[in-house]
Enzyme design. Structure first.
Site, PDB file in Angstrom:
ATOM      1  CB  SER A 136      20.844  51.169  74.576  1.00 47.45           C
ATOM      2  OG  SER A 136      20.043  52.338  74.525  1.00 47.45           O
ATOM      3  CE  LYS A 137      16.499  53.975  76.523  1.00 45.54           C
ATOM      4  NZ  LYS A 137      16.519  53.796  77.991  1.00 45.54           N
ATOM      5  N   GLY A 195      24.055  54.603  69.651  1.00 41.61           N
ATOM      6  CA  GLY A 195      23.765  53.508  70.565  1.00 41.61           C
ATOM      7  C   GLY A 195      22.408  53.566  71.236  1.00 41.61           C
ATOM      8  CE1 TYR A 196      17.818  57.009  74.891  1.00 43.64           C
ATOM      9  CE2 TYR A 196      16.374  56.778  72.995  1.00 43.64           C
ATOM     10  CZ  TYR A 196      16.556  57.009  74.349  1.00 43.64           C
ATOM     11  OH  TYR A 196      15.453  57.213  75.150  1.00 43.64           O
ATOM     12  CB  CYS A 197      17.714  53.207  68.301  1.00 43.89           C
ATOM     13  SG  CYS A 197      17.021  54.840  67.944  1.00 43.89           S
TER      14      CYS A 197
END
Length: 317
Positions: free
Chosen positions: A179-180, A175-177
């Site tokens: 979310s960014k 989910g990190y990329c």
């Protein structure tokens, strides 16, 4: 011809430097609310702005983090406990902020709180793994912003959203990329809509820095846990060698991460105190010289780069 071009570029840079060095007046009267102040960028920014005389309202996830921050700052700085994934916590923090800023409004909102795990190969993850990161990095940021906007609008202030170079180039699953990328889109819409009210919105895009979110102490156990939970079919398809290579890459990333967090917090401070803040700030040499240029390359070239530099599954073609 070339002489005129060089002179024009030089003049433009001088004018830009002059504009960016103009500082907002009466900083000591301005309130700034920062999320994620237990450690990392948020913690350093809170201390940095406090030294500059601004009225810092620091949101921490834990009481321990809040107490440690108060012990390192002046009496001007105040703390509040905030979990950006819980609506009731956000509402309570919003009321707390309103009581302190009063009719002056909130000059600065810094959405800094974020996590990076669970992260790993997409096939090793489930929906809940994605949701856990999105709830903090994107949905939590959105809900905090929506609640704080009336106070920011009243002060004709600033919103500073912490994105990442991973919001330009996706390097790993989870989910990190995602979310960014969402932070980038949300910030762009917000900036255009709030420009009519005199509110400025800035995006911070850090490269690789040593923070809690990127620490191998968090990433390595997370990847190992995902591997242990993976099905036998997934393990057979990827193989132990892939896992070892993936973990090695995390260790290499940790070694190249920069320890000087002020490269990022200086950008945040400029976005809050300059009369003419930038729309985007790229912090770190890797952000400026590698990820930013890569984001403009043809997709086929970027895909080829990651194909040849990434670990290969056991059953790769």
């Amino acid at each position: 011809m070339w002489l005129y071009l060089v002179a024009l570029v030089g003049l433009w840079n001088l004018l830009r430097l002059f504009r960016e060095r103009q500082v907002v007046s009466h900083l000591q009267d301005k309130y700034v609310f920062i999320t994620g102040c237990d450690s990392g960028f948020g913690n350093l920014l809170a201390r940095q702005l406090d030294r500059r005389g601004m009225r810092v309202l620091a949101a921490c996830l834990t009481e321990k983090g809040a107490e440690e921050l108060r012990n390192r700052t002046s009496d001007r700085l105040e703390t509040v406990i905030l979990d950006v994934t819980k609506t009731e916590s956000i509402v309570a923090a919003t009321q707390w902020v309103k009581e302190r800023v009063g009719n002056r409004g909130l000059w600065g909102l810094v959405n800094n709180a974020g996590i990076s795990v669970p992260s790993g190969p997409t096939e090793w993850l489930n929906k809940q793994d994605f949701a856990k990161v999105l709830d903090v990095n994107l949905l939590g940021m959105i809900e905090v912003t929506l609640n704080m906007l009336p106070s920011v609008r009243k002060a004709r202030g600033r919103v500073v959203n912490v994105s990442s170079v991973m919001g330009r180039v996706s390097c790993f699953g989870g989910g990190y990329c995602i979310s960014k990328y969402g932070v980038e889109a949300f910030s762009d819409c917000l900036r255009r809509e709030l420009s009519y009210f005199g509110v400025k919105v800035a995006i911070i895009e850090p490269g690789s820095f040593k923070t809690g979110a990127t620490s191998r102490d968090w990433l390595l156990p997370s990847v190992k846990m995902l591997w242990d939970q993976a099905s036998s079919e997934v393990k057979e398809s990827y193989g132990e060698k892939f896992l070892l290579s993936y973990l090695t890459n995390i260790n290499l990333l940790d070694q190249i991460c920069k320890e000087d967090l002020s490269l990022v917090t200086d950008c945040m401070e400029h976005a809050l105190t300059s009369c003419h803040p930038r729309t985007r700030y790229s912090a770190g040499w890797d952000a400026k010289l590698f990820f930013l240029p890569m984001s403009y390359l043809p997709t086929a070239l970027v895909d080829a780069f990651f194909y040849w530099t990434s670990p290969k599954p056991a059953k790769a073609l």
